[in-house]
Enzyme design. Structure first.
Site, PDB file in Angstrom:
ATOM      1  N   LYS A 178      32.985  47.600  42.604  1.00 14.94           N
ATOM      2  CA  LYS A 178      33.933  48.256  41.694  1.00 14.94           C
ATOM      3  C   LYS A 178      34.047  47.431  40.410  1.00 14.94           C
ATOM      4  CE  LYS A 178      38.192  47.966  40.564  1.00 14.94           C
ATOM      5  NZ  LYS A 178      38.135  48.437  39.176  1.00 14.94           N
ATOM      6  N   GLY A 235      38.931  37.850  38.559  1.00 10.31           N
ATOM      7  CA  GLY A 235      39.892  38.500  37.670  1.00 10.31           C
ATOM      8  C   GLY A 235      41.104  37.612  37.473  1.00 10.31           C
ATOM      9  N   SER A 236      42.243  38.243  37.235  1.00  6.89           N
ATOM     10  CA  SER A 236      43.434  37.480  36.868  1.00  6.89           C
ATOM     11  C   SER A 236      44.115  36.874  38.100  1.00  6.89           C
ATOM     12  CB  SER A 236      44.411  38.395  36.141  1.00  6.89           C
ATOM     13  OG  SER A 236      44.822  39.415  37.023  1.00  6.89           O
ATOM     14  N   GLY A 240      44.436  38.455  41.876  1.00  2.24           N
ATOM     15  CA  GLY A 240      43.703  37.647  42.850  1.00  2.24           C
ATOM     16  C   GLY A 240      44.598  37.180  43.993  1.00  2.24           C
ATOM     17  N   GLU A 257      37.852  34.175  42.220  1.00  6.09           N
ATOM     18  CA  GLU A 257      37.751  33.323  41.030  1.00  6.09           C
ATOM     19  C   GLU A 257      38.730  33.890  40.005  1.00  6.09           C
ATOM     20  OE1 GLU A 257      36.381  30.563  40.469  1.00  6.09           O
ATOM     21  OE2 GLU A 257      35.193  30.413  42.297  1.00  6.09           O
ATOM     22  N   CYS A 291      36.742  32.717  31.208  1.00  2.45           N
ATOM     23  CA  CYS A 291      37.626  31.969  32.117  1.00  2.45           C
ATOM     24  C   CYS A 291      37.435  30.480  31.926  1.00  2.45           C
ATOM     25  CB  CYS A 291      37.358  32.376  33.555  1.00  2.45           C
ATOM     26  SG  CYS A 291      35.620  32.285  33.958  1.00  2.45           S
ATOM     27  N   GLN A 338      45.220  43.619  25.041  1.00  2.00           N
ATOM     28  CA  GLN A 338      44.871  42.191  25.007  1.00  2.00           C
ATOM     29  C   GLN A 338      45.202  41.596  23.634  1.00  2.00           C
ATOM     30  OE1 GLN A 338      43.568  40.258  27.703  1.00  2.00           O
ATOM     31  NE2 GLN A 338      44.084  38.600  26.314  1.00  2.00           N
ATOM     32  N   GLU A 390      47.576  31.258  30.775  1.00  2.00           N
ATOM     33  CA  GLU A 390      46.294  31.672  30.212  1.00  2.00           C
ATOM     34  C   GLU A 390      46.525  32.801  29.200  1.00  2.00           C
ATOM     35  OE1 GLU A 390      43.600  34.095  32.605  1.00  2.00           O
ATOM     36  OE2 GLU A 390      41.996  32.688  32.104  1.00  2.00           O
TER      37      GLU A 390
HETATM   38  P1  NAD Z   1      42.331  41.887  36.439  1.00  2.00           P
HETATM   39  O1  NAD Z   1      42.865  41.040  37.531  1.00  2.00           O
HETATM   40  O2  NAD Z   1      43.247  42.731  35.674  1.00  2.00           O
HETATM   41  O3  NAD Z   1      41.208  42.874  37.020  1.00  2.00           O
HETATM   42  C1  NAD Z   1      40.086  42.395  37.714  1.00  2.00           C
HETATM   43  C2  NAD Z   1      39.572  43.505  38.622  1.00  2.00           C
HETATM   44  O4  NAD Z   1      40.527  43.740  39.659  1.00  2.00           O
HETATM   45  C3  NAD Z   1      39.358  44.840  37.908  1.00  2.00           C
HETATM   46  O5  NAD Z   1      38.179  45.446  38.399  1.00  2.00           O
HETATM   47  C4  NAD Z   1      40.588  45.618  38.329  1.00  2.00           C
HETATM   48  O6  NAD Z   1      40.394  47.001  38.312  1.00  2.00           O
HETATM   49  C5  NAD Z   1      40.790  45.127  39.742  1.00  2.00           C
HETATM   50  N1  NAD Z   1      42.136  45.345  40.281  1.00  2.00           N
HETATM   51  C6  NAD Z   1      43.297  45.418  39.583  1.00  2.00           C
HETATM   52  N2  NAD Z   1      44.336  45.631  40.440  1.00  2.00           N
HETATM   53  C7  NAD Z   1      43.812  45.686  41.690  1.00  2.00           C
HETATM   54  C8  NAD Z   1      44.372  45.869  42.985  1.00  2.00           C
HETATM   55  N3  NAD Z   1      45.675  46.053  43.175  1.00  2.00           N
HETATM   56  N4  NAD Z   1      43.550  45.853  44.047  1.00  2.00           N
HETATM   57  C9  NAD Z   1      42.234  45.658  43.885  1.00  2.00           C
HETATM   58  N5  NAD Z   1      41.634  45.491  42.680  1.00  2.00           N
HETATM   59  C10 NAD Z   1      42.420  45.485  41.597  1.00  2.00           C
HETATM   60  O7  NAD Z   1      41.493  40.895  35.487  1.00  2.00           O
HETATM   61  P2  NAD Z   1      40.759  41.264  34.102  1.00  2.00           P
HETATM   62  O8  NAD Z   1      41.817  41.447  33.058  1.00  2.00           O
HETATM   63  O9  NAD Z   1      39.733  42.320  34.314  1.00  2.00           O
HETATM   64  O10 NAD Z   1      39.946  39.912  33.812  1.00  2.00           O
HETATM   65  C11 NAD Z   1      40.487  38.832  33.119  1.00  2.00           C
HETATM   66  C12 NAD Z   1      40.807  37.704  34.080  1.00  2.00           C
HETATM   67  O11 NAD Z   1      39.637  37.359  34.820  1.00  2.00           O
HETATM   68  C13 NAD Z   1      41.244  36.432  33.385  1.00  2.00           C
HETATM   69  O12 NAD Z   1      42.366  35.891  34.043  1.00  2.00           O
HETATM   70  C14 NAD Z   1      40.048  35.504  33.562  1.00  2.00           C
HETATM   71  O13 NAD Z   1      40.343  34.135  33.548  1.00  2.00           O
HETATM   72  C15 NAD Z   1      39.523  35.943  34.878  1.00  2.00           C
HETATM   73  N6  NAD Z   1      38.122  35.547  35.064  1.00  2.00           N
HETATM   74  C16 NAD Z   1      37.845  34.537  35.947  1.00  2.00           C
HETATM   75  C17 NAD Z   1      36.530  34.102  36.128  1.00  2.00           C
HETATM   76  C18 NAD Z   1      36.219  33.009  37.098  1.00  2.00           C
HETATM   77  O14 NAD Z   1      35.093  32.945  37.573  1.00  2.00           O
HETATM   78  N7  NAD Z   1      37.159  32.137  37.425  1.00  2.00           N
HETATM   79  C19 NAD Z   1      35.501  34.723  35.428  1.00  2.00           C
HETATM   80  C20 NAD Z   1      35.820  35.745  34.526  1.00  2.00           C
HETATM   81  C21 NAD Z   1      37.149  36.159  34.365  1.00  2.00           C
END
Ligand code: NAD
Length: 489
Positions: A178, A235-236, A240, A257, A291, A338, A390
């Protein structure tokens, strides 16, 4: 096979067929909001369940596939990505907003990741040891987990899907992917490449599935389905943390991550040009939406003023414009939400006592997009929100400290622990920092962002949960270990 798209409407890939979404969403170019890249499927929970069922049904055949079959598929995908790097890089830059060279660079990385994991499929051996008991042999075997759910963010639209899909398949798992709502095109293009490999053979239909849709429906289904054996998320932090808890509650393996607040330490003895390059590269390129971006620049007193002046000079010289325009150094922010968040953090940093040394404001360009001048905030201390949360945009703050010891303490004064950097010509301080920085990745005289594809990637503390991604370490997540004993007499 059913058509992968109808005009500019792009479908999901479920059980080896292209399936129209329950609805669609336009994919908008952040450099020019009049440019609609396409209308992408929005799956509902039922389509997510169908993809999970297809992956489950395909697992018995895929787990029996040979390392050669897996190698051939992954290598072919890697080769095609590399051959189409300009076109795919352009698509990526168009939907995410990083510059064309950055988009092409990320695409090349995705191709190399597939080729690396093609090789890993051949190297997935276990161990054979003599038992402590006479006549007994012991083998430690690595086996696939089953169905893995892969949930990815918007900031690396092809590299992050690649670094999850490739090891998952190499290890013999079936996949439901996804992607993030904002960047479906790159994942769709990747799925389209996968759909033309030997995965289209009857026995392998369902090994790989793409379901584009909202986290609240599709993501939720992947996290909660008892048919999904493991979940890998990037993701965030808030999303997470919730996913980690939900997976743990049903006993599913999970890897997450998440965010960063990465420090870059600049000591008095640093080479100024190296330090400025590291700060500007990792603080602002890719619009600061990495990130691993350096968002806290910790500078000792002797070099502070020279360093800040040189960074401001460099920022002044950068071109912020349409991601596809030749000469653009930094593209737009990914979307309106954003951009508003970035501006809010810049304002808050000033209210809490920081000085805006350069940039920070939203700007207009020829095309309507989400443009922002990179922001440098000086005179900050560790207690300010700008140094604790962040931002995920082109915003960095400077903390002025007395000496190396204070710099190290400031670097570690965070709930995150993804990447940490130091610029110094002192072997003693560089070595000490490598050992004592509380981060999963440490950089000496290099930007905190920008990593190799063949070694582990991940962090500590609030940034990461579970085994590392990438390199040979990826197998720790995508396989389970079985210990087999044989009595040979
Ligand atoms: P986000 O958490 O909003 O979304 C990430 C993913 O999770 C998306 O596909 C989203 O649709 C999905 N999602 C959202 N709610 C969900 C739920 N309730 N259940 C299951 N899935 C759900 O993050 P974002 O805004 O897309 O990305 C930015 C964040 O990602 C930043 O915090 C960044 O630091 C982090 N990031 C981390 C790394 C790493 O490897 N540490 C790499 C890239 C980005």
């Amino acid at each position: 096979m059913t058509p992968s798209h109808t005009g500019d409407t792009f479908h999901n890939f479920i059980g080896g067929d292209w399936v129209p979404g329950a609805s669609t969403l336009p994919n908008i170019n952040p450099s020019d909001t009049r440019d609609v890249i396409g209308h992408y499927a929005q799956a509902d929970a039922a389509q997510a369940e169908a993809a999970i069922a297809a992956a489950r049904a395909a697992f018995p055949a895929w787990r029996q596939s040979t390392p050669q079959q897996r190698f051939d598929i992954l290598d072919a995908v890697g080769n095609e990505i590399l051959a189409r790097k300009d076109e795919l890089g352009r698509l990526l830059s168009r939907e995410e907003g990083k510059t064309l060279p950055e988009g092409i660079g990320e695409t090349v990385r995705a191709g190399m990741i597939f080729k690396f994991f093609a090789g890993e499929a051949l190297r997935l051996g276990g161990e054979a040891l003599p038992s402590v008991r006479p006549g007994v042999g012991v083998e430690v075997l690595r086996q696939p987990l089953g169905v893995v759910g892969l949930i990815t963010p918007w900031n690396f639209p092809i590299a992050i899907p690649a670094w999850k899909i490739a090891p998952a398949l190499a290890c013999g798992n079936c996949v439901v992917h996804k992607p993030a709502e904002l960047v479906p095109a790159s994942s769709w293009a990747l799925a389209e490449i996968l759909s033309r490999t030997a995965l289209q053979d009857k026995a392998f239909r369902g090994v790989f599935n793409l379901v584009i849709g909202p986290g609240s429906k599709v993501g939720h289904a992947l996290v909660h389905s008892p048919q999904v054996d493991a979940l890998s998320f990037t993701g965030s932090v808030p999303t997470g943390r919730r996913i980690i808890a939900d997976c743990a509650a049903r006993g599913a393996k999970v890897q997450a991550e998440m965010g960063g607040k990465n420090p870059l330490v600049v000591l008095d003895d640093a080479d100024l040009a190296v330090a400025v390059n590291a700060a500007v590269q990792s603080g602002y390129f890719s619009t600061g939406q990495r990130c691993t971006a350096s968002s806290r620049i910790i500078v000792t007193e002797g070099i502070h003023d020279r360093f800040v002046a040189a960074v401001v000079d460099k920022l002044r010289s950068l071109t912020i414009d349409h991601a596809l325009k030749p000469g653009t150094d930094i593209g737009p922010v990914v979307d309106e939400r954003q951009l508003a968040q970035n501006l809010k953090y810049v304002a808050l940093a000033q209210r809490e006592g920081g000085t805006l040394a350069w940039g920070g404001e939203a700007v207009q360009r020829e095309t309507p997009g989400f443009y922002q001048l990179p922001a440098l905030i000086t005179g900050t201390d560790a207690s300010m929100t700008i140094n604790r949360e962040e931002v995920f945009g082109p915003v960095a703050s400077v903390l002025r400290v007395k000496d190396y010891e204070a710099a190290l303490a400031a670097a570690n004064d965070t709930e995150f622990g993804l990447s940490a950097g130091i610029c110094t010509t002192s072997l003693k301080h560089a070595t000490h920092f490598k050992l004592h920085a509380q981060a999963g990745m440490v950089m000496v005289n290099l930007p905190t962002a920008g990593v190799d594809y063949h070694v582990p990637f991940g962090g500590r503390k609030g940034s990461s949960y579970g085994p590392r991604e990438q390199g040979s370490h990826a197998r720790e997540f995508y396989t389970t270990v079985k210990t087999a004993y044989t009595f040979a007499g």
